[in-house]
Design a protein around this motif. Structure first.
Motif, PDB file in Angstrom:
ATOM      1  N   ALA A  68      -6.285  -9.034   6.260  1.00 20.53           N
ATOM      2  CA  ALA A  68      -7.707  -8.753   6.481  1.00 20.53           C
ATOM      3  C   ALA A  68      -7.785  -7.563   7.433  1.00 20.53           C
ATOM      4  O   ALA A  68      -7.214  -6.521   7.156  1.00 20.53           O
ATOM      5  N   GLU A  69      -8.437  -7.688   8.579  1.00 19.67           N
ATOM      6  CA  GLU A  69      -8.570  -6.564   9.508  1.00 19.67           C
ATOM      7  C   GLU A  69      -7.481  -6.531  10.569  1.00 19.67           C
ATOM      8  O   GLU A  69      -7.363  -5.568  11.326  1.00 19.67           O
ATOM      9  N   ARG A  70      -6.683  -7.563  10.633  1.00 16.06           N
ATOM     10  CA  ARG A  70      -5.704  -7.697  11.711  1.00 16.06           C
ATOM     11  C   ARG A  70      -4.395  -6.997  11.354  1.00 16.06           C
ATOM     12  O   ARG A  70      -3.836  -7.201  10.282  1.00 16.06           O
ATOM     13  N   LEU A  71      -3.877  -6.173  12.292  1.00 15.62           N
ATOM     14  CA  LEU A  71      -2.570  -5.543  12.123  1.00 15.62           C
ATOM     15  C   LEU A  71      -1.500  -6.583  12.436  1.00 15.62           C
ATOM     16  O   LEU A  71      -1.402  -7.075  13.565  1.00 15.62           O
ATOM     17  N   VAL A  72      -0.688  -6.930  11.425  1.00 14.52           N
ATOM     18  CA  VAL A  72       0.333  -7.964  11.606  1.00 14.52           C
ATOM     19  C   VAL A  72       1.745  -7.395  11.579  1.00 14.52           C
ATOM     20  O   VAL A  72       2.701  -8.104  11.935  1.00 14.52           O
ATOM     21  N   ALA A  73       1.907  -6.145  11.154  1.00 11.85           N
ATOM     22  CA  ALA A  73       3.233  -5.513  11.163  1.00 11.85           C
ATOM     23  C   ALA A  73       3.068  -4.000  11.131  1.00 11.85           C
ATOM     24  O   ALA A  73       2.082  -3.481  10.604  1.00 11.85           O
ATOM     25  N   CYS A  74       4.055  -3.293  11.700  1.00  6.09           N
ATOM     26  CA  CYS A  74       4.045  -1.823  11.701  1.00  6.09           C
ATOM     27  C   CYS A  74       5.451  -1.339  11.996  1.00  6.09           C
ATOM     28  O   CYS A  74       6.299  -2.099  12.487  1.00  6.09           O
ATOM     29  N   ALA A  75       5.693  -0.083  11.700  1.00  7.39           N
ATOM     30  CA  ALA A  75       6.998   0.509  11.992  1.00  7.39           C
ATOM     31  C   ALA A  75       6.906   2.014  11.856  1.00  7.39           C
ATOM     32  O   ALA A  75       6.219   2.522  10.961  1.00  7.39           O
ATOM     33  N   PRO A  76       7.606   2.770  12.711  1.00  7.82           N
ATOM     34  CA  PRO A  76       7.676   4.226  12.538  1.00  7.82           C
ATOM     35  C   PRO A  76       8.583   4.579  11.369  1.00  7.82           C
ATOM     36  O   PRO A  76       9.710   4.094  11.264  1.00  7.82           O
ATOM     37  N   MET A  77       8.079   5.420  10.462  1.00  4.74           N
ATOM     38  CA  MET A  77       8.840   5.897   9.306  1.00  4.74           C
ATOM     39  C   MET A  77       8.617   7.395   9.170  1.00  4.74           C
ATOM     40  O   MET A  77       7.557   7.906   9.548  1.00  4.74           O
ATOM     41  N   TYR A  78       9.604   8.090   8.589  1.00  2.00           N
ATOM     42  CA  TYR A  78       9.536   9.539   8.459  1.00  2.00           C
ATOM     43  C   TYR A  78      10.154   9.968   7.133  1.00  2.00           C
ATOM     44  O   TYR A  78      11.146   9.390   6.675  1.00  2.00           O
TER      45      TYR A  78
END
Length: 394
Positions: A68-78
């Protein structure tokens, strides 16, 4: 880039700048991690300073997963168009790929740029199913690669738990040698040196005495009590060291990066500076990054060569400070056997890889066991040089 992908209630998207990501949302997932190099401030500073950009060959495509609106995961990628600044030296694989007529670049990379320190992982909310989210992200990354003709996916200096999950999802581990200093509860630097054999202990004390005899004093400055001018000084030392190595250097960090370092979270940065006689300007400096009970050595430089000065600024003074501060682990960065002779234990670090072209994937997997075996042998050879009376343990 490709459009967001969905799986159940998860929506995966990609963002081209940390500045476009809410700092508090990202850090809610990054601050619990052991490494400081996945935090919003560090990654954003790399981009806003011009150190990470299209010009330098690092194109951000940070992955975000929302429920939904909640950020549950993230990671720096390039997206990378070259293999520089990674400290996982895959030039051999790039050459093999070229000879096979298979493009190796551009590729998709998960890493904290220019940072050979273990800890990379997908950042996740603690109430989420970690394996399921990893699968969701990997499916989205594979579609990103296919849609944009990227050769494959790599992750560098990976957290061991994260590595185990991704191996189950089909990634392959390439081993690399790294160093660590472990503090089981030393009371002082002399307490640590008491573990050394007598000759090795005498050599360390002789090295330190030689510097004092030349009128060289060493001071450690920790945030927030670092004199402002030292940030600009650190940039000059960093630039001079990398220029000395020419094509083998890693001069990506700009002057603006060092100028903005005071904006990092409190108590992250420390400097070790050497002065001679009454000269108020440092003759050498080293930079340290701290988070909790972990310390990382980053950059160093000197106006001229002085025997043993590097060892004092990058090893002995940081270790003494780590003991004083109750720091448990010190990663001094990459380097040669001189680190082993001063008590840094060699450990395996891991990068993870998967390539889209089945022919190249076959060649990679066919050679990986022997390459990893040779790296284990090298780690054992370095640990045979440790100066301890009885092995590397406490």
């Amino acid at each position: 880039m490709s459009t967001p992908e969905t799986r159940a209630t998860y929506a995966v998207s990609f963002c081209k700048a940390m500045a476009d990501i809410d700092r508090d949302e990202w850090n809610a997932l990054a601050l619990p991690a052991a490494t400081p190099f996945l935090e919003w401030e560090w990654l954003n500073l790399l981009e806003t300073s011009g150190s990470v950009s299209m010009r330098t060959g690092w194109y951000p495509v940070h992955v975000l997963v929302r429920d939904a609106e909640r950020l549950v995961a993230c990671a720096p990628m390039y997206v990378k168009g070259h293999g520089e600044g990674e400290f996982v030296f895959d030039h051999l694989w790039a050459e093999v790929s070229r000879r096979m007529g298979i493009p190796y670049y551009p590729k998709l990379l998960g890493a904290s740029p220019f940072t050979p320190a273990t800890g990379y992982r997908f950042l996740m909310a603690p109430d989420q199913d970690e394996r399921r989210l990893c699968l969701v992200i990997m499916e989205a990354l594979e579609k990103l690669c296919a849609a944009n003709a990227l050769s494959g996916i790599s992750f560098l200096f990976v957290d061991p738990r994260f590595a185990a999950i991704l191996r189950d999802l089909g990634m392959r581990s390439w081993l690399h040698q790294g160093y660590i200093w472990d503090n089981p509860g030393y009371r002082s630097l002399d307490d640590y040196l008491a573990r050394f054999g007598s000759l090795a202990r005498k050599n360390v004390k002789r090295e330190r005495r030689r510097l004092r005899d030349q009128g060289i004093q060493v001071r450690l400055y920790a945030a927030p009590d670092i004199p402002e001018r030292l940030f600009a000084d650190m940039h000059r030392f960093y630039a001079a060291t990398n220029d000395k190595f020419g094509d083998y250097g890693c001069r990506y960090l700009t002057e603006e990066f060092f100028d903005a370092l005071p904006g990092l979270p409190r108590n992250r940065v420390a400097f070790v500076a050497a002065y001679q006689d009454e000269n108020p300007d440092p003759m050498a400096m080293a930079m340290l990054i701290r988070k909790g009970d972990r310390l990382n050595g980053r950059y160093w430089g000197a106006t001229r060569h002085v025997d043993y000065l590097h060892f004092e600024l990058c090893y002995y003074t940081p270790i003494a400070w780590a003991i004083e501060q109750g720091i448990r682990l010190y990663d001094p960065g990459m380097g040669g056997e001189h680190k082993a002779r001063r008590g840094f234990v060699s450990i395996p670090t891991v990068s993870l890889h998967r390539f889209r072209d089945p022919r190249f994937e076959h060649v990679f997997l066919g050679n990986l066991p022997e390459i990893n075996s040779l790296e284990r042998d090298y780690i054992n050879e370095l640990n045979a040089l440790l100066p301890f009376k009885r092995g590397p343990g406490p």
